[in-house]
Scaffold this motif. Sequence first.
Motif, short mmCIF file in Angstrom:
data_model
loop_
_atom_site.label_atom_id
_atom_site.label_comp_id
_atom_site.label_asym_id
_atom_site.label_seq_id
_atom_site.Cartn_x
_atom_site.Cartn_y
_atom_site.Cartn_z
N LEU A 246 0.84 -1.20 0.00
CA LEU A 246 0.00 0.00 0.00
C LEU A 246 0.87 1.26 0.00
CD1 LEU A 246 -2.75 -1.16 2.50
CD2 LEU A 246 -3.04 -0.70 0.07
N SER A 248 3.78 1.62 -1.33
CA SER A 248 4.53 1.88 -2.55
C SER A 248 3.68 2.50 -3.65
CB SER A 248 5.24 0.62 -3.04
OG SER A 248 4.37 -0.47 -3.02
N LEU A 249 2.37 2.63 -3.42
CA LEU A 249 1.53 3.32 -4.40
C LEU A 249 1.80 4.82 -4.31
CD1 LEU A 249 -1.83 1.48 -3.77
CD2 LEU A 249 -0.33 1.21 -5.73
N PRO A 250 1.83 5.50 -5.46
CA PRO A 250 2.03 6.95 -5.41
C PRO A 250 0.86 7.63 -4.70
CG PRO A 250 2.24 6.10 -7.65
CD PRO A 250 1.68 5.01 -6.82
N GLY A 252 -0.03 11.43 -4.31
CA GLY A 252 0.32 12.82 -4.56
C GLY A 252 1.78 12.97 -4.90
N LYS A 253 2.44 13.93 -4.26
CA LYS A 253 3.83 14.23 -4.62
C LYS A 253 4.82 13.69 -3.60
CE LYS A 253 4.02 16.68 -8.48
NZ LYS A 253 4.87 16.24 -9.60
N GLU A 254 4.33 12.91 -2.63
CA GLU A 254 5.23 12.36 -1.63
C GLU A 254 6.20 11.35 -2.25
OE1 GLU A 254 3.93 10.54 2.40
OE2 GLU A 254 2.25 11.72 1.63
N ARG A 255 7.45 11.36 -1.78
CA ARG A 255 8.40 10.40 -2.31
C ARG A 255 7.89 8.98 -2.07
NH1 ARG A 255 13.67 9.90 -4.04
NH2 ARG A 255 14.65 7.92 -3.51
N LEU A 256 8.06 8.12 -3.09
CA LEU A 256 7.53 6.77 -3.00
C LEU A 256 8.33 5.95 -1.99
CD1 LEU A 256 6.89 5.95 -6.75
CD2 LEU A 256 5.42 7.11 -5.13
N LYS A 257 7.62 5.01 -1.36
CA LYS A 257 8.29 4.15 -0.38
C LYS A 257 8.20 2.70 -0.86
CE LYS A 257 5.64 6.06 2.84
NZ LYS A 257 5.20 7.34 2.28
N PRO A 258 9.18 2.29 -1.67
CA PRO A 258 9.11 0.93 -2.22
C PRO A 258 9.45 -0.12 -1.17
CG PRO A 258 11.13 2.03 -2.93
CD PRO A 258 10.38 3.02 -2.09
N ILE A 259 9.13 -1.38 -1.50
CA ILE A 259 9.64 -2.49 -0.71
C ILE A 259 11.01 -2.81 -1.31
CG2 ILE A 259 9.27 -4.86 0.04
CD1 ILE A 259 6.32 -4.49 -0.62
N GLU A 260 12.04 -2.83 -0.51
CA GLU A 260 13.37 -3.11 -1.05
C GLU A 260 13.48 -4.56 -1.49
OE1 GLU A 260 15.28 -0.78 -1.83
OE2 GLU A 260 14.17 0.77 -0.76
N VAL B 175 4.08 -3.61 -8.40
CA VAL B 175 3.91 -2.35 -7.69
C VAL B 175 5.11 -2.01 -6.80
CG1 VAL B 175 2.49 -1.14 -6.01
CG2 VAL B 175 1.42 -2.53 -7.75
N SER B 176 5.57 -2.99 -6.02
CA SER B 176 6.63 -2.68 -5.06
C SER B 176 7.93 -2.36 -5.78
CB SER B 176 6.82 -3.85 -4.09
OG SER B 176 7.36 -4.96 -4.75
N ALA B 179 7.95 1.35 -7.58
CA ALA B 179 8.34 2.46 -6.73
C ALA B 179 9.86 2.60 -6.67
CB ALA B 179 7.77 2.27 -5.33
N GLN B 180 10.58 1.46 -6.66
CA GLN B 180 12.04 1.53 -6.66
C GLN B 180 12.54 2.23 -7.92
OE1 GLN B 180 13.59 -2.46 -6.47
NE2 GLN B 180 12.70 -2.91 -4.47
N ASN B 183 11.65 6.00 -8.07
CA ASN B 183 12.56 6.77 -7.19
C ASN B 183 13.94 6.92 -7.83
OD1 ASN B 183 10.71 7.25 -5.22
ND2 ASN B 183 11.45 5.69 -3.80
N ARG B 207 1.36 11.56 -12.34
CA ARG B 207 1.15 12.71 -11.48
C ARG B 207 2.35 12.91 -10.56
NH1 ARG B 207 -4.22 13.67 -7.86
NH2 ARG B 207 -3.82 15.85 -7.40
N TYR B 208 2.88 11.80 -10.03
CA TYR B 208 3.99 11.89 -9.10
C TYR B 208 5.25 12.41 -9.77
CZ TYR B 208 7.87 10.43 -6.19
OH TYR B 208 9.02 10.43 -5.48
#
Lengths: 309, 320, 306
Positions: A246, A248-250, A252-260, B175-176, B179-180, B183, B207-208
């Motif tokens: 959840l 890692s979904l964009p 707005g403009k917040e930096r994405l938080k991926p799962i490493e 999805v995960s 994001a990587q 970024n 958008r991001y």
Amino acid sequence: MSLLEVADLRVTFSTPDGDLRAVRGVSFEVEAGQTLGVVGESGSGKSVSVQALLGLIPGARVEGSALFDGEQLIGMPAERLRRIRGARIGMVFQDPLSSLHPMYSVGRQIAEAVLVHRRVGKEQAWAVARERLEQVGIPGERARDYPHQFSGGMRQRVMIAMAMALDPELIIADEPTTALDATVRAQILELLGRLGCALIVITHDLGVIADMADEVMVMYAGKPVEKAGRRALFHDPRHPYTRGLLNSLPQGKERLKPIEGRPPSLLSPPTGCSFHPRCPVRIPRCPIEEPPMLGPDDHPDACWLEEGR
Amino acid sequence: MSLLDVSDVRKYFPIKSGVFFQREVGRVHAVDGVSLSVEAGETLGVVGESGCGKSTLARCITGLYDVTSGTIAFDGDMRRDVQMVFQDPYGSLNPRRRIGSIIADPLVIHREGTPASRRDRVRDLMALVGLNPEHYNRFPAEFSGGQRQRVGIARALALNPRLVVCDEPVSALDVSIQAQVVNLLKDLQTDLGLTYVFIAHDLSVVRYVSDRVAVMYLGKIVEIAPGEELYERPRHPYTAALLSAASVADPDRQRERVVLRGDVPSPISPPAGCRFHPRCPKAQERCTVEEPLLLGDGHKWACHFPLEPGERLQSRPVDE
Amino acid sequence: MSLTDAAFEAEPVHVDVVHGKGPWRLAWERLRRDKAAVASMVVIVLVALLALFAPLFALITGHDPLTQYPSTALTPEGLPVGPGADFWLGADSLGRDLFVRLAYGARISLLVGLSATVLATVFGVVVGLLAGFYGGWVDGVLARVLDVVLSFPYLLVAIVLVAAVGASVPLTIFVIAFFSFAAMARVVRGQTIGFREREFTEAVRSLGASPLRIMVIDVLPNLVAPVTVLASLLIPTSIVFEATLSFLGLGVDPRTPSWGAILADSTDFYRVAPGLLVFPAVLLLLTTLAFNLLGDGIRDALDPRR
């Protein structure tokens, strides 16, 4: 009794490089009229687990139990399973073009399904076909058209009409909107939402889950990691993988938080909890012992971190 | 002058048929009169559904396709300074070649450096995109989708380009992993001062990453605006419909009534007038005959009857 | 725990090898695990050894492949002797040593089979690559040429050619290659069209790579798998083709010991000397079967997802 009760389902493929354990113990129930969303990334086993219990994966070793209306599907003779699949369980796939026969008109394909399973005349079967097509928003007179004469979205409607042909108790939709454009996707979701029968939606798209699932099962590396009602899953995700997904979904403009990291190989899954190599909150116990599904019946998850475990 | 100026670009693909001598029997109007400019350092997002021409536009900008008409002006050497990141992490890397030599391709083709210096450069690039430089000699099959996309990004950066065209760079990824990669692209932009044209169908990713966003439909730009402006105050009915149909992972969102009926028409014979009129809830007589121009200042749209800011698009009374 | 197990335990499993195993290495490892393929390789090696050491066998037995030994090879009634210490597999109707002749025949079969395959492969790859890569009129013309080749009555052509220039090994090789390359070209053409559209060729094209570079460096390595598979299946076809031509007297010089010619000689005598028919037939069958199985094995090894 639930309409479908799956217990400890396991699916294994033999490959030249060793056994690939695609599904490693999946249990779930689907109640009549309910929509179960199965969500996970590629390789999570979400598709394989559902297709395997319908006998749709040749060459796989399928173990466990799957009771459909009290009948055991695992190990059922192929012919009997085929009759159930056609009449009582409908299927909708990602790519409608490859599931429709290119040489027969869509009406004929639906009518054939009716003729095989019901003692009706040809006229009646065609009447059913036209009625089903109208139900999914396709004019009945297009029943004589062939699959290539329909657009992608219309073909998916045809698939749904075919799945509905015999008033099944359960429809399984495997990534039903993945191949479709956004505006068409919305139409198909709306259509699936008003089918009325029980529905299993397999998807990687959390938007689809948020839109239509009653209950959700999150899968990772061939196992469920969390089960919850739709709202509980989004508002109170418990398993670190669900949270990571959840997050890692964009937004707005917040930096994405991926799962490493990346999903594990199913040829040699990690020891203990299969998510532990990527987990930001793992504890020493995680690589050693595999967590079972724990917690309240309506929202269990497989993580050692929850209090009191 | 902007870094990139695209003016009235058209790209038609002939449809041929015949055994010996192929006759042209029709044309796909993939890109049909697109004008836009990209400023140095910004990210222009391009969104649209399949068949809208966004990938063709990308290939026109990178020089993979010759345009049928119109001009593309770039402030620099196009072959060197414009690079592309492809959609398919499996298809964009040659499975029979080692990663190191794939990333070195731009250097070899442009005759840059010696084998030893190229090797060093490739290792630096691999480290830059988060790959282990020790894996220089591996084959693509040994990498996951996300890692392969990093290889594609390293290859695109080899010649220190100024503009990188990303064609659906994350849509094939989980999805995960998406994001990587997103970024990484953002960080590289900051560190290297890159300019992006970012093509995607996922509205939330666009958008991001984007400063400005262009919406395409059947070969044309129907609306272009700064990102937040476009998402908050769409003026073109198609933009509004696309936004309302987007996948949103929010269980409390009211399920939007479906406002658009039908599918995107074929780009072989696009509708007359405004191409969106057969599906548009607001279409009137004028839309069927007169093609609207893309007009405006900063926020441009091509519509005779645009939505007022804040107006919600109503679905057309049932006419099925 | 056995010693070997202990050795495995001590050796840590290298999951993270820096030098990655290439696709070829992986394919070879899969092939080695394929029992049918390994057995086929053994058979092929044995046949190759038979061919290689044919003069040695002639030396040991003291029998030249072309010389007739009427005193020892034929019974008083004039019938060929059966297998024995002197004539290992018996003699043929003219009193020649069948084993030595089969060994020399293996030379012809392998020579023709391999040469024709190499020739057909080179020609087929070049034609297919050009047609597939350039498309358009180049493709149109080449595709029609292939259609014409594929619809030629090959036996008729062979008869006409032999009548015109006389039977010989090079002619046989040429005839076989000519009628085999079209299949190769078609496969290569189809594959090339596929690769031409792939993003990795687009990627190098966008960098300004030349068509030759794209064909040689980017497309060709990807064709090695399908070409290897098809080539390995062309070898047995060519061997049978040669045998057929020789059987009909249209192949190599009829006096040269070739499996097809030996089979042709046996037709009048197989009732009294069944070995004359059985031994060459079994040898031909085993050889072609081995090549076919190996070809299947290679295909599976190169594409394990099938």
